[in-house]
Design an enzyme around this catalytic site. Structure first.
Site, short mmCIF file in Angstrom:
data_model
loop_
_atom_site.label_atom_id
_atom_site.label_comp_id
_atom_site.label_asym_id
_atom_site.label_seq_id
_atom_site.Cartn_x
_atom_site.Cartn_y
_atom_site.Cartn_z
N ARG A 34 21.47 33.03 51.33
CA ARG A 34 21.39 34.19 52.21
C ARG A 34 21.65 33.85 53.68
O ARG A 34 22.34 34.57 54.39
CB ARG A 34 19.96 34.76 52.08
CG ARG A 34 19.79 36.13 52.68
CD ARG A 34 18.31 36.52 52.67
NE ARG A 34 17.64 36.31 51.42
CZ ARG A 34 17.45 37.26 50.50
NH1 ARG A 34 17.90 38.47 50.69
NH2 ARG A 34 16.81 36.98 49.39
N CYS A 82 23.32 58.86 39.30
CA CYS A 82 22.41 59.90 38.83
C CYS A 82 21.00 59.43 38.58
O CYS A 82 20.50 59.50 37.45
CB CYS A 82 23.00 60.53 37.59
SG CYS A 82 24.58 61.28 37.98
N1 LLP Z 1 18.43 27.51 45.15
C1 LLP Z 1 17.90 28.07 44.06
C2 LLP Z 1 17.47 27.20 42.95
C3 LLP Z 1 17.72 29.47 44.00
O1 LLP Z 1 17.17 30.02 42.91
C4 LLP Z 1 18.14 30.27 45.08
C5 LLP Z 1 18.00 31.73 45.04
C6 LLP Z 1 18.73 29.64 46.20
C7 LLP Z 1 18.84 28.25 46.20
C8 LLP Z 1 19.22 30.39 47.40
O2 LLP Z 1 18.19 31.07 48.03
P1 LLP Z 1 18.45 31.78 49.45
O3 LLP Z 1 18.74 30.71 50.46
O4 LLP Z 1 19.60 32.68 49.29
O5 LLP Z 1 17.19 32.50 49.71
N2 LLP Z 1 18.71 38.72 44.64
C9 LLP Z 1 17.63 38.45 45.57
C10 LLP Z 1 17.54 36.98 45.93
C11 LLP Z 1 17.40 36.08 44.72
C12 LLP Z 1 17.36 34.61 45.06
C13 LLP Z 1 17.43 33.77 43.85
N3 LLP Z 1 17.48 32.35 44.07
C14 LLP Z 1 17.81 39.32 46.81
O6 LLP Z 1 18.75 40.09 46.87
O7 LLP Z 1 16.97 39.26 47.71
#
Ligand code: LLP
Length: 422
Positions: A278, A346
């Site tokens: 992110r 919907c």
């Molecule tokens: N590493 C692992 C093992 C992960 O499971 C994840 C995210 C990341 C790295 C990256 O995390 P970040 O830096 O992006 O926070 N769909 C959800 C977020 C799900 C994150 C899943 N794992 C949302 O839209 O907020």
């Protein structure tokens, strides 16, 4: 900081008016800024200065191969969680030696491809997975570097659906069993136990849970080394949050995160893997949509736009806040209204924002949903038989469609009638 800003009354992506892209591509579409991707990567890289860190972009946040390549050109590796993501990373040109494979449920063909591709590391999350990894590695006549993902039982204080480091979560190897399981893994043929890995959740807005988790990892590494298991890498996962809502306090900076890592793990002489997703791409992307109708309901006004929950599911799924910005800059001092912003799908869950304060809008106006570069396009679906929306990458005054909108014929071509209906 990002490169979406008003210029001469028009919201631009870098030096290009979004209206111009909308006219060429049609709405809705995702738009990414190269300069923002680069800026965020460099900021994270600088935060990790002196730490021997490989920054493996979490492809789940944005799997577009042009986005991945933009980061790879700056030295990024990739964190992948499926065969599809591994293929995307390789297609984008990420060197196999900078790819780490995470995830709680890897199937044998995925493991085979990972080992045959010669990736940096596979992170294992259970004893049966370790046994399978060993079996496949021996069969293929290879030795594979593995990380053991531990579950440190730390509350990441984020949304329940994206917290991953509590003992009731499915992720990682139970903290108290980690030592025994690592010793077991160390005896398995075909495995090179190289790393301890941890990832406690996503969109963390406080450093305290990271501190707790990293301290546990530190203790484990010290203990394992004392037992002769030469852990040489630590995978810190991702999770650092981004600002979504200007009303909320901003999350800690990459520099503060880097300082914490240095303070807790800096003296262990380990190589590090970071898996930010992110943070690198979230604010580098917007979803652009056109207003179809303004509808006056019984108790509230609705802005009905042509993007829907299938294009950007985060508000429906996590009650997530995305700033909504008119592409034509509102005149200063204009009277604001309070509206619900919804899509055509919907169900009432197809709501981007409730009672949001917005300037006057009319049918045909363009809206930008901000901070949509992470978990936007990758989580989209074809619900309501809506086509996946195109993705556009901007660089300066240039733009390119880096994933086109499929035709309805292409969508239908995946489906067939069974023999008995022909
Ligand atoms: N590493 C692992 C093992 C992960 O499971 C994840 C995210 C990341 C790295 C990256 O995390 P970040 O830096 O992006 O926070 N769909 C959800 C977020 C799900 C994150 C899943 N794992 C949302 O839209 O907020």
């Amino acid at each position: 900081m990002n490169h979406f800003h008003y210029h001469q009354g028009q919201l631009n992506a870098e030096d290009l008016p979004l209206e111009q892209i909308a006219a060429a591509v049609g709405t809705p579409f995702y738009c990414y800024s190269t300069a923002t991707l680069q800026r965020h990567f460099i900021a994270f890289q600088e935060a990790m200065t002196g730490l021997r860190a490989t920054i493996c972009f979490a492809v789940k946040a944005n799997g577009n191969i042009a986005v991945i390549r933009t980061l790879a050109e700056l030295g990024a590796g990739a964190d992948v969680v499926s065969e599809g993501e591994l293929r995307c990373a390789l297609a984008a040109g990420v060197p196999a030696g900078r790819i780490v494979f995470s995830g709680v449920g890897k199937a044998r063909p995925e493991i085979e491809l990972a080992i045959n591709s010669g990736i940096l590391q596979i992170n294992a999350e259970s004893e049966p997975e370790l046994d399978l990894l060993s079996q496949v590695a021996v069969q293929l006549g290879k030795k594979i570097a593995i990380g053991i993902r531990v579950n440190p039982d730390v509350d990441a204080a984020t949304h329940a659906k994206i917290t991953t480091g509590r003992k009731e979560n499915k992720f990682g190897i139970e903290w108290t069993h980690a030592h025994r399981i690592l010793q077991h893994a160390n005896r398995l043929p075909g495995l090179d136990v190289a790393a301890v890995a941890v990832h406690i959740g996503s969109q963390l807005t406080d450093l305290a849970p990271f501190r707790e988790a990293f301290l546990r990892v530190r203790d484990l590494v010290v203990m394992l080394r004392a037992d002769g298991i030469a852990i040489r890498r630590i995978d810190l996962g991702g999770g650092l949050g981004i600002p979504y809502d200007p009303q909320m306090a901003p999350p800690p900076s990459p520099a503060a995160y880097g300082a914490l890592v240095r303070q807790i793990l800096g003296d262990l002489e380990c190589d590090l893997i970071c898996e930010p997703g992110r943070l690198l791409v979230g604010n580098a992307g917007m979803l652009i949509s056109r207003v179809l109708y303004i509808k006056e309901g019984a108790t509230r006004s609705f802005v009905i736009c042509d993007a829907a929950m299938n294009d950007l599911v985060r508000p429906a799924m996590y009650d997530a806040h995305h700033e909504i910005i008119p592409v034509r800059q509102p005149e200063s001092g204009v009277a604001m209204g309070v509206m619900d912003v919804v899509g055509p799908v919907c169900e009432s869950g197809d709501t981007f924002a409730r009672q949001r304060t917005l300037p006057p809008l009319a049918s045909g106006d363009l809206l930008a949903f901000a901070s949509a570069g992470a978990y936007g396009a990758t989580m989209s679906s074809t619900y309501n038989a809506r086509r996946l929306v195109p993705e556009v990458l901007v660089k300066g005054t240039a733009f390119a469609v880096v994933r086109r909108r499929p035709s309805y014929d292409e969508m239908l071509s995946l489906e067939t009638f069974p023999e008995w209906m022909k």
